[in-house]
Design a protein around this motif. Structure first.
Motif, PDB file in Angstrom:
ATOM      1  N   LEU A   5       8.615   3.409  -6.829  1.00  0.00           N
ATOM      2  CA  LEU A   5       7.543   2.537  -7.037  1.00  0.00           C
ATOM      3  C   LEU A   5       7.142   2.923  -8.423  1.00  0.00           C
ATOM      4  O   LEU A   5       6.180   4.296  -8.313  1.00  0.00           O
ATOM      5  CB  LEU A   5       6.734   2.222  -6.244  1.00  0.00           C
ATOM      6  CG  LEU A   5       7.326   1.456  -4.811  1.00  0.00           C
ATOM      7  CD1 LEU A   5       6.128   0.915  -4.021  1.00  0.00           C
ATOM      8  CD2 LEU A   5       8.055   0.125  -5.149  1.00  0.00           C
ATOM      9  N   LYS A  13       1.090   0.385  -6.268  1.00  0.00           N
ATOM     10  CA  LYS A  13       2.093   1.331  -5.710  1.00  0.00           C
ATOM     11  C   LYS A  13       1.875   1.864  -4.164  1.00  0.00           C
ATOM     12  O   LYS A  13       2.773   1.587  -3.471  1.00  0.00           O
ATOM     13  CB  LYS A  13       2.359   2.555  -6.516  1.00  0.00           C
ATOM     14  CG  LYS A  13       2.486   2.076  -8.033  1.00  0.00           C
ATOM     15  CD  LYS A  13       2.634   3.445  -8.887  1.00  0.00           C
ATOM     16  CE  LYS A  13       1.455   4.536  -9.038  1.00  0.00           C
ATOM     17  NZ  LYS A  13       0.264   3.657  -9.630  1.00  0.00           N
ATOM     18  N   ASP A  84       5.839   7.196  -4.789  1.00  0.00           N
ATOM     19  CA  ASP A  84       4.745   6.294  -5.104  1.00  0.00           C
ATOM     20  C   ASP A  84       3.918   7.327  -6.060  1.00  0.00           C
ATOM     21  O   ASP A  84       3.293   8.302  -5.387  1.00  0.00           O
ATOM     22  CB  ASP A  84       3.789   5.710  -4.075  1.00  0.00           C
ATOM     23  CG  ASP A  84       2.446   5.729  -4.102  1.00  0.00           C
ATOM     24  OD1 ASP A  84       1.663   5.552  -5.371  1.00  0.00           O
ATOM     25  OD2 ASP A  84       1.771   5.593  -3.095  1.00  0.00           O
TER      26      ASP A  84
END
Ligand code: AP5
Ligand code: ZN
Length: 217
Positions: A5, A13, A84
């Protein structure tokens, strides 16, 4: 299933990574959370990272890549992971590819959460979390902690990130534009790159991410 992400500070995220982790039972790897844990524990890495994070700059690639290599070796990442906050530079993206190649793994999709900068500023400025369980809240947007009590654990102490102040946020945006945005073409060229409207409601963002994952096969 291995997913990245991507997105600027405050794009969502962490919010989406937690939802997807519960749904797909894969490891969530949030390099920002890992660094904050190192700072809290007072480790050597934490001492180095603290001032860098407070300045809104990026921690050096070598330190981050070593940290990620150790994290990927953990049990909860064996059946896949959601990244992330990593990669944030082209060398980090290249190092990840090299690590995956050794394990004969690949990336299913790299998903960019697109959000306008004024919305990002509003999201970050109002954000706080429960000191006990880490549940995220916001001053004005949903979810808010009603009467100062955490819905998840009943905790009454809340904290704000030291890098969520307006001066540091400006530096974080600058670091994203200068060092992280240039990795988008790297993934576009691999045909695993998808863009999602990160300004939609949280549930709709999740639906759009899942649509992209189906498209990615
Ligand atoms: P990191 O912790 O990764 O911070 P960031 O990238 O700036 O991202 P944020 O955590 O601020 O935002 P997010 O996109 O996760 O959004 P969230 O879901 O919280 O990194 C911090 C620092 O660590 C860096 O500056 C750097 O120094 C260092 N670092 C980390 N990784 C590194 C690396 N790889 N290399 C080098 N240095 C590294 O959402 C934000 C808010 O919006 C929340 O309040 C949320 O509830 C709300 N929200 C989310 N989605 C929605 C929605 N759809 N609608 C309305 N509100 C929403
Ligand atoms: Zn709590």
């Amino acid at each position: 299933m291995n997913i990245i992400l991507l997105g600027p500070p405050g794009a969502g995220k962490g919010t989406q990574a937690k939802i997807l982790q519960d749904r797909y039972h894969v490891g969530q790897i949030a390099t920002g959370d890992m660094l904050r844990a190192e700072v809290k524990a007072g480790t050597t890495l934490g001492r180095i990272a603290k001032s860098v994070m407070e300045a809104g700059e990026l921690v050096s690639d070598d330190l981050i890549i070593d940290m990620l290599r150790n994290r990927l070796a953990q049990e909860d990442c064996r059946h896949g992971f959601i990244l992330d906050g990593f990669p944030r530079t082209v060398p980090q993206a290249e190092a990840l590819d090299a690590m995956l190649a050794v394990e004969k793994q690949d990336l299913r999709a790299v998903i960019l959460l697109k959000v306008d900068e004024d919305v990002l500023v509003e999201r970050i400025a109002g954000r706080f979390s429960c000191a006990a369980c880490g549940a995220g809240y916001h001053d004005t947007m949903h979810p808010t902690a009603k009467a100062g009590i955490c819905d998840k654990c009943g905790g009454t102490e809340f904290i704000r990130r030291p890098d969520d102040n307006p001066v540091t946020v400006k530096q974080r945006f600058a670091a994203y534009n200068r060092q992280t945005a240039p990795i988008l073409p790297y993934y576009q060229a691999k045909h695993i790159y998808y863009e999602v409207d990160g300004m939609a409601d949280m549930d709709d963002v999740t639906i759009a991410i899942e649509r992209a994952l189906r498209q990615a096969g």
